[in-house]
Write a protein that holds these residues in place. Structure first.
Motif, PDB file in Angstrom:
ATOM      1  N   LYS A   1       0.639  -1.339   0.125  1.00  0.00           N
ATOM      2  CA  LYS A   1      -0.470  -0.161  -0.377  1.00  0.00           C
ATOM      3  C   LYS A   1       0.825   0.931   0.267  1.00  0.00           C
ATOM      4  O   LYS A   1       1.966   1.722   0.254  1.00  0.00           O
ATOM      5  N   PRO A   2       0.173   2.506  -0.134  1.00  0.00           N
ATOM      6  CA  PRO A   2       1.327   3.609  -0.363  1.00  0.00           C
ATOM      7  C   PRO A   2       1.510   4.085   0.672  1.00  0.00           C
ATOM      8  O   PRO A   2       3.184   4.741   1.347  1.00  0.00           O
ATOM      9  N   ALA A   3       0.817   3.981   2.131  1.00  0.00           N
ATOM     10  CA  ALA A   3       1.445   3.319   3.360  1.00  0.00           C
ATOM     11  C   ALA A   3       2.475   2.987   3.640  1.00  0.00           C
ATOM     12  O   ALA A   3       3.026   3.262   5.076  1.00  0.00           O
ATOM     13  N   ASP A   4       2.342   1.359   3.140  1.00  0.00           N
ATOM     14  CA  ASP A   4       4.276   0.922   3.469  1.00  0.00           C
ATOM     15  C   ASP A   4       5.525   1.898   2.766  1.00  0.00           C
ATOM     16  O   ASP A   4       6.296   1.642   3.024  1.00  0.00           O
ATOM     17  N   THR A   5       5.200   2.727   2.039  1.00  0.00           N
ATOM     18  CA  THR A   5       6.510   3.822   1.283  1.00  0.00           C
ATOM     19  C   THR A   5       7.513   4.480   2.748  1.00  0.00           C
ATOM     20  O   THR A   5       6.584   4.686   3.646  1.00  0.00           O
ATOM     21  N   ALA A   6       8.637   3.676   2.684  1.00  0.00           N
ATOM     22  CA  ALA A   6       9.398   4.340   4.205  1.00  0.00           C
ATOM     23  C   ALA A   6      10.856   3.205   3.691  1.00  0.00           C
ATOM     24  O   ALA A   6      11.118   2.448   2.398  1.00  0.00           O
ATOM     25  N   THR A   7      11.591   3.895   4.542  1.00  0.00           N
ATOM     26  CA  THR A   7      13.352   3.125   3.917  1.00  0.00           C
ATOM     27  C   THR A   7      13.459   1.838   5.162  1.00  0.00           C
ATOM     28  O   THR A   7      12.927   2.367   6.095  1.00  0.00           O
ATOM     29  N   TYR A   8      13.195   0.627   4.633  1.00  0.00           N
ATOM     30  CA  TYR A   8      13.267  -0.112   5.476  1.00  0.00           C
ATOM     31  C   TYR A   8      14.919  -0.677   6.251  1.00  0.00           C
ATOM     32  O   TYR A   8      15.228  -0.582   5.626  1.00  0.00           O
ATOM     33  N   TYR A   9      14.797  -1.295   7.740  1.00  0.00           N
ATOM     34  CA  TYR A   9      16.309  -1.613   7.753  1.00  0.00           C
ATOM     35  C   TYR A   9      15.459  -3.043   8.537  1.00  0.00           C
ATOM     36  O   TYR A   9      15.040  -3.136   9.303  1.00  0.00           O
ATOM     37  N   CYS A  10      17.115  -3.228   8.474  1.00  0.00           N
ATOM     38  CA  CYS A  10      17.225  -4.916   8.935  1.00  0.00           C
ATOM     39  C   CYS A  10      17.763  -4.680  10.141  1.00  0.00           C
ATOM     40  O   CYS A  10      18.410  -3.583  10.586  1.00  0.00           O
TER      41      CYS A  10
END
Length: 121
Positions: free
Chosen positions: A84-93
């Motif tokens: 979803k557009p709301a999932d837009t983000a920088t993802y960090y492990c």
């Protein structure tokens, strides 16, 4: 522990992506591993964690995201479906200090550099 995240990109809403987090220094099965994300202008938030405590998902991704660990390649994956557009983000492990997975950022000692996920509507 060093972590290298990859796999981000641009995807349309409803699409999928798989993020990878290659680890060195510790095996991914011996510590808690987690994924967090940070959208522009917002605080970093918990997405999912796996450890001896089991697997914990944020309510916002439950049923759409799946975390897995590959011991042979010492890599953690985040399969993201129905984006979803709301999932837009920088993802960090992140890797924890212990093997007990939690939702708290402060319980994670080692962080990857982040990979950007952009979901267009």
């Amino acid at each position: 522990v060093q972590l290298q995240a990859s796999g981000g990109g641009l995807v349309q809403a409803g699409g999928c992506l798989r993020l990878s987090c290659a680890a060195s220094g510790r095996t991914v099965s011996s510590v808690a591993m987690g994924w967090f994300r940070q959208a522009p202008g917002k605080e970093r938030e918990f997405v999912v964690a796996v450890g001896l405590s089991g697997t914990i998902y944020a309510d916002s991704v439950k049923g759409r995201f799946t975390i897995s660990r590959d011991i042979t390649t010492n890599t953690v994956y985040l399969q993201m479906n129905s984006l979803k557009p709301a999932d837009t983000a920088t993802y960090y492990c992140a890797a924890g200090l212990s093997d007990w997975g939690t939702t708290s950022l402060s319980d994670y000692r080692y962080w990857g550099q982040g990979t950007l996920v952009t979901v267009s509507s």
